[in-house]
Structures are given as structure tokens and as C-alpha cells.
Motif scaffolding. Structure first.
Motif, PDB file in Angstrom:
ATOM      1  N   MET A   1       5.425 -36.103 -13.330  1.00 48.04           N
ATOM      2  CA  MET A   1       4.879 -37.230 -12.390  1.00 48.04           C
ATOM      3  C   MET A   1       3.896 -36.787 -11.474  1.00 48.04           C
ATOM      4  O   MET A   1       3.927 -35.691 -10.704  1.00 48.04           O
ATOM      5  CB  MET A   1       6.152 -37.990 -11.471  1.00 48.04           C
ATOM      6  CG  MET A   1       5.856 -39.055 -10.877  1.00 48.04           C
ATOM      7  SD  MET A   1       6.934 -40.046  -9.864  1.00 48.04           S
ATOM      8  CE  MET A   1       8.665 -39.619 -10.451  1.00 48.04           C
TER       9      MET A   1
ATOM     10  N   SER B   1       0.468 -39.103  -6.444  1.00 41.12           N
ATOM     11  CA  SER B   1       0.350 -40.507  -6.345  1.00 41.12           C
ATOM     12  C   SER B   1       1.407 -41.689  -6.567  1.00 41.12           C
ATOM     13  O   SER B   1       2.186 -42.201  -6.030  1.00 41.12           O
ATOM     14  CB  SER B   1      -0.890 -41.047  -6.697  1.00 41.12           C
ATOM     15  OG  SER B   1      -0.848 -41.297  -8.400  1.00 41.12           O
ATOM     16  N   LEU B   2       2.125 -41.359  -8.043  1.00 39.18           N
ATOM     17  CA  LEU B   2       3.262 -41.921  -8.281  1.00 39.18           C
ATOM     18  C   LEU B   2       4.546 -41.603  -7.700  1.00 39.18           C
ATOM     19  O   LEU B   2       5.221 -42.571  -7.206  1.00 39.18           O
ATOM     20  CB  LEU B   2       3.550 -41.732  -9.874  1.00 39.18           C
ATOM     21  CG  LEU B   2       2.554 -42.510 -10.750  1.00 39.18           C
ATOM     22  CD1 LEU B   2       2.888 -42.043 -12.428  1.00 39.18           C
ATOM     23  CD2 LEU B   2       3.259 -44.118 -10.860  1.00 39.18           C
TER      24      LEU B   2
ATOM     25  N   THR C   1       4.865 -51.731  -5.413  1.00 37.02           N
ATOM     26  CA  THR C   1       4.955 -50.188  -5.601  1.00 37.02           C
ATOM     27  C   THR C   1       6.055 -50.031  -6.705  1.00 37.02           C
ATOM     28  O   THR C   1       5.538 -49.059  -7.493  1.00 37.02           O
ATOM     29  CB  THR C   1       5.382 -49.876  -4.207  1.00 37.02           C
ATOM     30  OG1 THR C   1       6.740 -50.348  -3.901  1.00 37.02           O
ATOM     31  CG2 THR C   1       4.405 -49.591  -3.112  1.00 37.02           C
TER      32      THR C   1
ATOM     33  N   TYR D   1       4.133 -50.820 -10.125  1.00 31.70           N
ATOM     34  CA  TYR D   1       3.228 -50.100 -10.541  1.00 31.70           C
ATOM     35  C   TYR D   1       3.826 -48.655 -11.033  1.00 31.70           C
ATOM     36  O   TYR D   1       3.398 -48.226 -12.217  1.00 31.70           O
ATOM     37  CB  TYR D   1       2.560 -49.495  -9.112  1.00 31.70           C
ATOM     38  CG  TYR D   1       1.312 -48.555  -9.412  1.00 31.70           C
ATOM     39  CD1 TYR D   1       0.154 -48.959  -9.834  1.00 31.70           C
ATOM     40  CD2 TYR D   1       1.480 -47.114  -9.081  1.00 31.70           C
ATOM     41  CE1 TYR D   1      -0.924 -48.198 -10.045  1.00 31.70           C
ATOM     42  CE2 TYR D   1       0.610 -46.210  -9.267  1.00 31.70           C
ATOM     43  CZ  TYR D   1      -0.719 -46.874  -9.690  1.00 31.70           C
ATOM     44  OH  TYR D   1      -1.742 -45.849  -9.810  1.00 31.70           O
ATOM     45  N   TYR D   2       4.920 -48.181 -10.483  1.00 32.86           N
ATOM     46  CA  TYR D   2       5.421 -46.989 -11.033  1.00 32.86           C
ATOM     47  C   TYR D   2       6.311 -47.386 -12.300  1.00 32.86           C
ATOM     48  O   TYR D   2       6.237 -46.703 -13.456  1.00 32.86           O
ATOM     49  CB  TYR D   2       6.682 -46.591 -10.103  1.00 32.86           C
ATOM     50  CG  TYR D   2       7.919 -45.547 -10.585  1.00 32.86           C
ATOM     51  CD1 TYR D   2       7.478 -44.275 -10.769  1.00 32.86           C
ATOM     52  CD2 TYR D   2       8.854 -46.105 -10.960  1.00 32.86           C
ATOM     53  CE1 TYR D   2       8.445 -43.480 -11.315  1.00 32.86           C
ATOM     54  CE2 TYR D   2       9.887 -45.197 -11.502  1.00 32.86           C
ATOM     55  CZ  TYR D   2       9.634 -44.095 -11.682  1.00 32.86           C
ATOM     56  OH  TYR D   2      10.679 -42.984 -12.267  1.00 32.86           O
TER      57      TYR D   2
ATOM     58  N   TYR E   1       4.586 -45.516 -15.549  1.00 28.97           N
ATOM     59  CA  TYR E   1       5.248 -44.291 -15.643  1.00 28.97           C
ATOM     60  C   TYR E   1       6.748 -44.439 -16.244  1.00 28.97           C
ATOM     61  O   TYR E   1       7.043 -43.529 -17.527  1.00 28.97           O
ATOM     62  CB  TYR E   1       5.385 -43.404 -14.363  1.00 28.97           C
ATOM     63  CG  TYR E   1       6.007 -42.137 -14.568  1.00 28.97           C
ATOM     64  CD1 TYR E   1       5.233 -41.224 -15.091  1.00 28.97           C
ATOM     65  CD2 TYR E   1       7.262 -41.932 -14.148  1.00 28.97           C
ATOM     66  CE1 TYR E   1       5.717 -39.711 -15.186  1.00 28.97           C
ATOM     67  CE2 TYR E   1       7.634 -40.543 -14.160  1.00 28.97           C
ATOM     68  CZ  TYR E   1       6.990 -39.680 -14.801  1.00 28.97           C
ATOM     69  OH  TYR E   1       7.514 -38.113 -14.833  1.00 28.97           O
TER      70      TYR E   1
END
Lengths: 151, 107
Positions: A1, A4-5, A57, A60-61, A65
Motif C-alpha cells: 500500500m 497516501s492510501l 476517504t 478512495y481506498y 486498492y
């Protein structure tokens, strides 16, 4: 990871817990003998902003990811249900929170002054805050289970 | 002005009910009918983003438009607040029950 993540995920957790605390405070303050309207306005606004921020947030993750890197590990591990049940439920039920938090915000900001005298309104609002708090707590517990499943 | 406040809250509470019903429907229907989930992926890049964006659009469009048709009554507003509580609770149980069924019984 990437870093930033990792930061986004930490912020997601921190803001999510902030939302839970704000919803809990809203529920408790609703039942005070002298309802603190100003504090209720702050807690309901904090909860709404927190749920929106944790949505962005976490989303986004999740989109960038989780699906490609975390989900395959969980699904091939000893606890595939952590994704198939917990994560699936978490990602969809979460979507209720911004909606419920906005309705709570509206009631408190527009009708806050009548909550003390109008018990039916206060009790109906308390029901909405309760289900919001319950969902938020379930989200946090789900997050703990999913994090444990990756390790 | 007080009636305006009742109308604003009622219309957004109704919009909340509609948005939650959509989320539950889109979640379960998307799993049972893959072309719907695929369509969300094509349009929004990810099915979950699609469900989120559509639910928010439904919520705010119904919230603003509902203002012009909803009754300006405090009793109605209180009833709708109770309804959104029950819909959210049933929605939580429906989505949880569905994924439990999918994991333990369907596959």
C-alpha cells in the motif's frame, strides 16, 4: 500500500469514529432535561460532515486498492466471509448514513427550539439518531473484522 | 415559516426513504441480475460509486421537488421520521440477510 492510501485509510477510521461520537452525543443530548440546542446543532453537523468525509476517504481506498489487492487475499484466506458478508454489507449499508445524518441535521437546525416541548418529535428524531448510531457502530466493527482478516 | 420548516423536513425524510429503498433494491438486484451491476460499472467506473451517486441524486432531487407536494403538517413530519427509521432498519436486515443467504445457502 502506498503512503497516501495508508494516510487515507487512517483518516477514514479517525473521521468514522468522530462521526460515531457525534451521533452518540446527539442521542444523549436529546434526552437532557434542558436540551442544549447549540451543542445538538454542532454534533449533528459534525456527524454529517464526518460521514461524508469518511465516505470519500474510504471510497478512495476501496475503489483504488481494496478490490485489486485486499479482496483476493481475504477471499483466498481462512475467513472469506469477512469480504463476502461483512464487507459487502458494510459498503452498501454505509450509504444510508449520509442520508440519515442530513435528515437529523435538518430536524435539529430547523426545529431544534421545539424539541423540548414537542416530545413526539423528539422521540421520532431519537429513533432516527439511534439507527444512524447503530449503523455507524456496525461499520466500525465491520472494519475491525476486515482488517483482522487481512493479517 | 414554521410550516415551511415542516415541509422541508418532511420532503427530505420522504426522499431519504426513497433513497434507502433504492440502495437496498440496487444492492440485491445488482447481485441477482449481473447486467444491472455491469451497467453501473460501465457508467460510473465502479458499481458502488454508481449506487452512491444515484442514491444522492435521488435524495436531493426528491427532497427539493417533494417540498412542493408534501403536506405542511407537524404530525405528517413526525410520522415520516418514524417511517425512515423503520425503512432503515428493514434495509439493514434485508441487505445483511441477503448476503448471509448468498454466502451460506446460494453458493
Amino acid at each position: 500500500m502506498t503512503q497516501s492510501l495508508s494516510i487515507f485509510l487512517s483518516i477514514h477510521v479517525f473521521i468514522g469514529v468522530t462521526g460515531i461520537i457525534a451521533s452518540y452525543a446527539t442521542l444523549i443530548w436529546l434526552f437532557k432535561r434542558n436540551i442544549p440546542i447549540r451543542l445538538l446543532k454542532i454534533s449533528s453537523l459534525t456527524a454529517f460532515i464526518a460521514y461524508i468525509a469518511t465516505w470519500l476517504t474510504g471510497g478512495y481506498y476501496y475503489v483504488l486498492y481494496y478490490g485489486g489487492s485486499v479482496k483476493p487475499i481475504i477471499k483466498s484466506g481462512p475467513t472469506p466471509w469477512a469480504h463476502s458478508i461483512i464487507m459487502e454489507v458494510k459498503e452498501h449499508i454505509f450509504l444510508f448514513l449520509p442520508v440519515l445524518a442530513f435528515v437529523i441535521l435538518l430536524v435539529i437546525w430547523l426545529k431544534g427550539n421545539s424539541l423540548e416541548k414537542n416530545k413526539p418529535l423528539r422521540n421520532a428524531l431519537a429513533l432516527v439518531v439511534s439507527i444512524t448510531l447503530l449503523i455507524a457502530v456496525l461499520m466500525a466493527l465491520g472494519g475491525i473484522v476486515i482488517s483482522g482478516a487481512v493479517r | 415559516m414554521n410550516n415551511k420548516k415542516n415541509k422541508i423536513i418532511s420532503s427530505f425524510a420522504i426522499a431519504g426513504v426513497v433513497a434507502i429503498v433504492f440502495i437496498v433494491f440496487a444492492t440485491i438486484f445488482g447481485e441477482l441480475y449481473s447486467p444491472f451491476k455491469d451497467w453501473l460499472k460501465v457508467i460510473f467506473n465502479h458499481h458502488w460509486i454508481g449506487k452512491g451517486i444515484i442514491s444522492i441524486v435521488i435524495f436531493y432531487v426528491f427532497g427539493f421537488l417533494g417540498y412542493f407536494s408534501v403536506k405542511d403538517s407537524e404530525d405528517v413530519m413526525i410520522t415520516i421520521l418514524k417511517i425512515i427509521f423503520w425503512i432503515a432498519l428493514v434495509g439493514v436486515l434485508a441487505i445483511t440477510g441477503f448476503y448471509l443467504y448468498e454466502y451460506f445457502l446460494a453458493h
